[in-house]
Design a protein around this motif. Structure first.
Motif, PDB file in Angstrom:
ATOM      1  N   ASN A  84       0.875  -1.330  -0.070  1.00 16.77           N
ATOM      2  CA  ASN A  84      -0.006   0.033   0.160  1.00 16.77           C
ATOM      3  C   ASN A  84       0.819   1.265   0.081  1.00 16.77           C
ATOM      4  O   ASN A  84       0.103   2.290   0.271  1.00 16.77           O
ATOM      5  CB  ASN A  84      -0.947   0.048   1.276  1.00 16.77           C
ATOM      6  CG  ASN A  84      -2.053  -1.135   1.113  1.00 16.77           C
ATOM      7  OD1 ASN A  84      -2.472  -1.442   0.021  1.00 16.77           O
ATOM      8  ND2 ASN A  84      -2.165  -1.612   2.351  1.00 16.77           N
ATOM      9  N   GLU A  85       2.255   1.002  -0.352  1.00 14.18           N
ATOM     10  CA  GLU A  85       2.959   2.377  -0.413  1.00 14.18           C
ATOM     11  C   GLU A  85       2.787   2.930  -1.579  1.00 14.18           C
ATOM     12  O   GLU A  85       2.901   4.205  -1.566  1.00 14.18           O
ATOM     13  CB  GLU A  85       4.426   1.946  -0.109  1.00 14.18           C
ATOM     14  CG  GLU A  85       5.460   3.204   0.205  1.00 14.18           C
ATOM     15  CD  GLU A  85       6.772   2.531   0.502  1.00 14.18           C
ATOM     16  OE1 GLU A  85       7.565   3.425   1.136  1.00 14.18           O
ATOM     17  OE2 GLU A  85       7.252   1.474   0.540  1.00 14.18           O
ATOM     18  N   ALA A  86       2.384   2.268  -2.830  1.00 10.60           N
ATOM     19  CA  ALA A  86       2.375   2.840  -3.992  1.00 10.60           C
ATOM     20  C   ALA A  86       0.946   2.445  -4.443  1.00 10.60           C
ATOM     21  O   ALA A  86       0.441   1.394  -4.422  1.00 10.60           O
ATOM     22  CB  ALA A  86       3.421   2.777  -4.976  1.00 10.60           C
ATOM     23  N   ASP A  87       0.188   3.268  -5.142  1.00 11.75           N
ATOM     24  CA  ASP A  87      -0.965   3.193  -5.897  1.00 11.75           C
ATOM     25  C   ASP A  87      -0.848   2.255  -7.249  1.00 11.75           C
ATOM     26  O   ASP A  87      -1.406   1.623  -7.739  1.00 11.75           O
ATOM     27  CB  ASP A  87      -1.971   4.190  -6.199  1.00 11.75           C
ATOM     28  CG  ASP A  87      -2.170   5.094  -4.977  1.00 11.75           C
ATOM     29  OD1 ASP A  87      -2.513   4.237  -3.854  1.00 11.75           O
ATOM     30  OD2 ASP A  87      -1.517   6.319  -4.752  1.00 11.75           O
ATOM     31  N   ILE A  88       0.265   2.686  -8.019  1.00 12.81           N
ATOM     32  CA  ILE A  88       0.625   2.328  -9.223  1.00 12.81           C
ATOM     33  C   ILE A  88       1.987   1.867  -9.317  1.00 12.81           C
ATOM     34  O   ILE A  88       3.041   2.373  -8.676  1.00 12.81           O
ATOM     35  CB  ILE A  88       0.442   3.352 -10.399  1.00 12.81           C
ATOM     36  CG1 ILE A  88      -1.012   3.731 -10.514  1.00 12.81           C
ATOM     37  CG2 ILE A  88       0.950   2.715 -11.702  1.00 12.81           C
ATOM     38  CD1 ILE A  88      -1.428   4.879 -11.388  1.00 12.81           C
ATOM     39  N   ILE A  89       2.261   0.787  -9.822  1.00 14.86           N
ATOM     40  CA  ILE A  89       3.868   0.060 -10.123  1.00 14.86           C
ATOM     41  C   ILE A  89       4.036   0.173 -11.688  1.00 14.86           C
ATOM     42  O   ILE A  89       3.185  -0.491 -12.455  1.00 14.86           O
ATOM     43  CB  ILE A  89       3.833  -1.152  -9.478  1.00 14.86           C
ATOM     44  CG1 ILE A  89       3.710  -1.191  -8.150  1.00 14.86           C
ATOM     45  CG2 ILE A  89       5.253  -1.881  -9.834  1.00 14.86           C
ATOM     46  CD1 ILE A  89       3.520  -2.581  -7.307  1.00 14.86           C
ATOM     47  N   THR A  90       5.069   0.843 -12.024  1.00 16.31           N
ATOM     48  CA  THR A  90       5.326   0.706 -13.217  1.00 16.31           C
ATOM     49  C   THR A  90       6.535  -0.084 -13.504  1.00 16.31           C
ATOM     50  O   THR A  90       7.635   0.090 -12.710  1.00 16.31           O
ATOM     51  CB  THR A  90       5.581   2.360 -14.007  1.00 16.31           C
ATOM     52  OG1 THR A  90       6.574   2.888 -13.129  1.00 16.31           O
ATOM     53  CG2 THR A  90       4.245   3.056 -13.710  1.00 16.31           C
ATOM     54  N   ILE A  91       6.561  -0.833 -14.639  1.00 18.58           N
ATOM     55  CA  ILE A  91       7.746  -1.536 -15.040  1.00 18.58           C
ATOM     56  C   ILE A  91       7.794  -1.494 -16.386  1.00 18.58           C
ATOM     57  O   ILE A  91       7.267  -2.207 -17.279  1.00 18.58           O
ATOM     58  CB  ILE A  91       7.718  -3.065 -14.471  1.00 18.58           C
ATOM     59  CG1 ILE A  91       7.447  -3.004 -13.022  1.00 18.58           C
ATOM     60  CG2 ILE A  91       9.015  -3.747 -14.518  1.00 18.58           C
ATOM     61  CD1 ILE A  91       7.197  -4.435 -12.322  1.00 18.58           C
ATOM     62  N   CYS A  92       8.994  -1.040 -17.001  1.00 20.91           N
ATOM     63  CA  CYS A  92       8.980  -0.824 -18.339  1.00 20.91           C
ATOM     64  C   CYS A  92      10.699  -1.054 -18.861  1.00 20.91           C
ATOM     65  O   CYS A  92      11.441  -1.191 -17.891  1.00 20.91           O
ATOM     66  CB  CYS A  92       8.788   0.669 -18.808  1.00 20.91           C
ATOM     67  SG  CYS A  92       7.124   1.068 -18.472  1.00 20.91           S
ATOM     68  N   GLY A  93      10.824  -1.470 -20.140  1.00 17.97           N
ATOM     69  CA  GLY A  93      12.013  -1.728 -20.689  1.00 17.97           C
ATOM     70  C   GLY A  93      12.749  -2.756 -20.225  1.00 17.97           C
ATOM     71  O   GLY A  93      14.272  -2.822 -20.351  1.00 17.97           O
ATOM     72  N   MET A  94      11.903  -3.963 -20.078  1.00 18.53           N
ATOM     73  CA  MET A  94      12.626  -5.212 -19.653  1.00 18.53           C
ATOM     74  C   MET A  94      11.970  -6.122 -20.531  1.00 18.53           C
ATOM     75  O   MET A  94      11.043  -5.869 -20.878  1.00 18.53           O
ATOM     76  CB  MET A  94      12.410  -5.318 -18.179  1.00 18.53           C
ATOM     77  CG  MET A  94      13.134  -4.378 -17.254  1.00 18.53           C
ATOM     78  SD  MET A  94      12.728  -5.053 -15.496  1.00 18.53           S
ATOM     79  CE  MET A  94      12.895  -3.398 -14.787  1.00 18.53           C
ATOM     80  N   GLY A  95      12.555  -7.603 -20.537  1.00 16.74           N
ATOM     81  CA  GLY A  95      11.687  -8.598 -21.289  1.00 16.74           C
ATOM     82  C   GLY A  95      10.620  -9.118 -20.249  1.00 16.74           C
ATOM     83  O   GLY A  95      10.627  -8.715 -19.236  1.00 16.74           O
ATOM     84  N   GLY A  96       9.644  -9.812 -21.026  1.00 21.82           N
ATOM     85  CA  GLY A  96       8.462 -10.154 -20.350  1.00 21.82           C
ATOM     86  C   GLY A  96       8.837 -11.245 -19.250  1.00 21.82           C
ATOM     87  O   GLY A  96       8.198 -11.250 -18.076  1.00 21.82           O
ATOM     88  N   ARG A  97       9.811 -12.038 -19.443  1.00 26.27           N
ATOM     89  CA  ARG A  97      10.282 -13.006 -18.601  1.00 26.27           C
ATOM     90  C   ARG A  97      10.827 -12.467 -17.249  1.00 26.27           C
ATOM     91  O   ARG A  97      10.200 -12.730 -15.981  1.00 26.27           O
ATOM     92  CB  ARG A  97      11.248 -14.020 -18.920  1.00 26.27           C
ATOM     93  CG  ARG A  97      11.561 -15.371 -18.315  1.00 26.27           C
ATOM     94  CD  ARG A  97      12.371 -16.215 -18.979  1.00 26.27           C
ATOM     95  NE  ARG A  97      11.625 -16.491 -20.243  1.00 26.27           N
ATOM     96  CZ  ARG A  97      12.510 -17.241 -20.998  1.00 26.27           C
ATOM     97  NH1 ARG A  97      13.557 -17.889 -20.864  1.00 26.27           N
ATOM     98  NH2 ARG A  97      11.647 -17.701 -22.135  1.00 26.27           N
ATOM     99  N   LEU A  98      11.576 -11.270 -17.451  1.00 25.80           N
ATOM    100  CA  LEU A  98      12.143 -10.664 -16.214  1.00 25.80           C
ATOM    101  C   LEU A  98      11.186  -9.747 -15.342  1.00 25.80           C
ATOM    102  O   LEU A  98      11.156  -9.808 -14.155  1.00 25.80           O
ATOM    103  CB  LEU A  98      13.073  -9.585 -16.492  1.00 25.80           C
ATOM    104  CG  LEU A  98      13.710  -8.757 -15.559  1.00 25.80           C
ATOM    105  CD1 LEU A  98      14.540  -9.634 -14.290  1.00 25.80           C
ATOM    106  CD2 LEU A  98      14.706  -7.967 -15.888  1.00 25.80           C
TER     107      LEU A  98
END
Length: 235
Positions: A84-98
């Motif tokens: 609950n520290e963040a409402d949104i988590i962004t993860i970009c620029g990596m392979g799908g497996r990672l």
């Protein structure tokens, strides 16, 4: 004002206004800076596994006088993020497996109140299968072309319901939201995929008596069927 790529700008504007955002693999910290400068996020957390990029992110944050609104954390994925520290988590620029590995290891901080916005650069079809296995509901998906490359950006959230059993392999490979919306960039991508697939098939047909080549041609034929099924959404 910080200048960011069209891809990161698209990610930023998929974020709900007023949400606190944690950017995983933040690199230079441009996305959190943009989110705060544009008034999309009141605050953000820039996280990265590597010290070098995180130091650069700190410098850029300081240069933009945002130290009081953007935290930086050295973290392996979501390890240093609390529930609950963040409402949104962004993860970009990596392979799908990672990305799948990061999400799996950090599932303890992903609640039904958490939105994930991810942009897998490879294994996208497999990644959509992963979302299903984790009961992560896709609320939106966008696609864009930048500098000759195509990018998928998926917005999803956790659910207790299994709602995906009806999806076909075509939808997993190319995105049910994109197909439903007859996305123009996806259509362009599909045409290029078909041209490439046909070109490889034609070049191999002269050796189709070879067992290895024959197997490859069968695989290409299966892929072509999926591409044609995807294109049928645009009829």
């Amino acid at each position: 004002m910080v200048r960011i790529s069209d891809r990161l700008r698209t990610v930023a504007h998929m974020c709900n206004k007023g949400a606190v955002v944690a950017d995983i693999g933040t690199d230079h910290g441009y996305l959190p800076i943009y989110l705060v400068q544009e008034g999309i996020a009141p605050s953000a957390i820039a996280m990265d596994l590597r010290k070098g990029p995180l130091e650069k992110a700190k410098k850029h944050i300081c240069d933009n006088c945002l130290e009081d609104r953007i935290q930086t954390r050295l973290s392996d994925g979501l390890e240093k993020l609390s529930e609950n520290e963040a409402d949104i988590i962004t993860i970009c620029g990596m392979g799908g497996r990672l990305i799948a590995d990061i999400v799996t290891k950090g599932m303890n901080v992903i609640t039904r109140n958490t939105t994930l916005i991810v942009s897998p650069q490879s294994e996208v079809g497999d990644f959509r299968h992963f979302l299903v296995s984790q009961r992560l509901v896709v609320d939106d998906e966008k696609m864009l072309k930048e500098d000759g490359k195509y990018y998928f950006i998926i917005k999803c959230r956790k659910s207790d319901e299994n709602v995906y059993s009806e999806y076909s392999e075509t939808q997993y490979q190319y995105g049910w939201k994109l197909l439903e919306n007859k996305d123009k960039t996806l259509y362009e991508y599909l045409i290029k995929e078909k041209e490439t697939n046909d070109g490889i098939s034609n070049s191999l047909k002269k050796d189709e008596s070879n067992p290895t080549v024959k197997l490859r041609l069968q695989q290409l034929s299966q892929k072509n069927n999926i591409i044609m099924d995807a294109l049928s959404y645009y009829d």
